[in-house]
Design a protein around this motif. Sequence first.
Motif, mmCIF file in Angstrom:
data_model
loop_
_atom_site.group_PDB
_atom_site.id
_atom_site.type_symbol
_atom_site.label_atom_id
_atom_site.label_comp_id
_atom_site.label_asym_id
_atom_site.label_seq_id
_atom_site.Cartn_x
_atom_site.Cartn_y
_atom_site.Cartn_z
ATOM 1 N N SER A 135 0.826 -1.206 0.000
ATOM 2 C CA SER A 135 0.000 0.000 0.000
ATOM 3 C C SER A 135 0.860 1.256 0.000
ATOM 4 O O SER A 135 0.382 2.333 0.333
ATOM 5 C CB SER A 135 -0.925 -0.011 1.224
ATOM 6 O OG SER A 135 -1.741 -1.152 1.228
ATOM 7 N N GLY A 156 -2.640 0.775 10.023
ATOM 8 C CA GLY A 156 -3.634 -0.042 10.699
ATOM 9 C C GLY A 156 -3.011 -1.340 11.176
ATOM 10 O O GLY A 156 -2.428 -2.073 10.381
ATOM 11 N N ARG A 162 -6.097 2.294 13.963
ATOM 12 C CA ARG A 162 -5.285 3.160 13.126
ATOM 13 C C ARG A 162 -4.520 4.170 13.973
ATOM 14 O O ARG A 162 -5.035 4.701 14.957
ATOM 15 C CB ARG A 162 -6.157 3.912 12.119
ATOM 16 C CG ARG A 162 -6.911 2.996 11.164
ATOM 17 C CD ARG A 162 -7.662 3.802 10.127
ATOM 18 N NE ARG A 162 -8.309 2.944 9.133
ATOM 19 C CZ ARG A 162 -8.863 3.387 8.018
ATOM 20 N NH1 ARG A 162 -8.864 4.684 7.745
ATOM 21 N NH2 ARG A 162 -9.427 2.544 7.177
ATOM 22 N N ARG A 198 -0.370 -3.016 5.366
ATOM 23 C CA ARG A 198 -1.231 -2.403 6.369
ATOM 24 C C ARG A 198 -1.055 -0.889 6.440
ATOM 25 O O ARG A 198 -1.682 -0.240 7.274
ATOM 26 C CB ARG A 198 -0.952 -3.026 7.738
ATOM 27 C CG ARG A 198 -1.435 -4.478 7.838
ATOM 28 C CD ARG A 198 -1.141 -5.058 9.194
ATOM 29 N NE ARG A 198 -1.657 -6.422 9.300
ATOM 30 C CZ ARG A 198 -1.321 -7.266 10.263
ATOM 31 N NH1 ARG A 198 -0.445 -6.887 11.197
ATOM 32 N NH2 ARG A 198 -1.827 -8.480 10.291
ATOM 33 N N ILE A 200 -2.011 2.480 5.311
ATOM 34 C CA ILE A 200 -3.228 2.978 4.652
ATOM 35 C C ILE A 200 -2.900 4.148 3.735
ATOM 36 O O ILE A 200 -3.302 4.173 2.569
ATOM 37 C CB ILE A 200 -4.277 3.382 5.714
ATOM 38 C CG1 ILE A 200 -4.615 2.155 6.577
ATOM 39 C CG2 ILE A 200 -5.530 3.949 5.048
ATOM 40 C CD1 ILE A 200 -5.381 2.492 7.841
ATOM 41 N N THR A 201 -2.150 5.111 4.245
ATOM 42 C CA THR A 201 -1.685 6.228 3.418
ATOM 43 C C THR A 201 -0.250 6.544 3.816
ATOM 44 O O THR A 201 0.182 6.266 4.945
ATOM 45 C CB THR A 201 -2.550 7.496 3.597
ATOM 46 O OG1 THR A 201 -2.484 7.925 4.970
ATOM 47 C CG2 THR A 201 -3.995 7.225 3.196
#
Length: 239
Positions: A135, A156, A162, A198, A200-201
């Motif tokens: 990711s 996460g 998170r 994992r 996310i951004t």
Amino acid sequence: MRRADRLFQIIQILRRSTRPVTAGEIAAELEVSTRTVYRDIADLIAQRVPVQGEAGFGYILDDAFDMPPLMLTPDEIEAAVLGAQWVAGRGDPVLANAARDLIAKITSVVPERLRPFIADPTIGTRPCGLRVADSIDLAHVRTWVREGRKIRLLYGDERGERTDRIVWPVIIGFLDDIRMLAAWCELRQDFRHFRTDRIITAEFLDVRYDSRPSVLRQRWKRHLDEKPAVGRNTSPVRP
């Protein structure tokens, strides 16, 4: 072993070492007598190979010395091909393409008699078992690792919780089924390992952390030495 091959191997031994190498150490690796090594070293010096040192102290090779880069032995070719195969199957797209390019370049320049070691190697890797996609742009991460810059992560954990963190990336670990980012975490004030699937951004900050990348990497290695269970664990380390 032919004399010419032995001289080449002595150069390789000296080139890969960061300290003086004794004649006894060279003799043990090549399975010859120390007298043979002394004679071979004298021959290399006579051929103007910049070997420095003396008996009892050890020998070093001048950093300026270089040889044609593709004077490879069959074992070296198979080692390179095996590594490239592994990276091609498990690396991110940029690294995977670089691995395939490496194999193609080696194939194009080695002598014809050595090409079967590339086309029909005696060793291989099993198919990649990577189950999940990254990711985060790993090519971008590698650049930030080299430049010593920070990354902001929204991460996460395995429970779905998170957290927003700023990390100092150290190294990317390539395992069979997942990839991990080792980093210093400003939130936890300690080293943590993040599964790349994992994340996310990720925001790549144009901010350097207050350390040299090589120093940070040494600190991380000491961290693993102090916590051997973490260093040996192939499962993700919960931040």
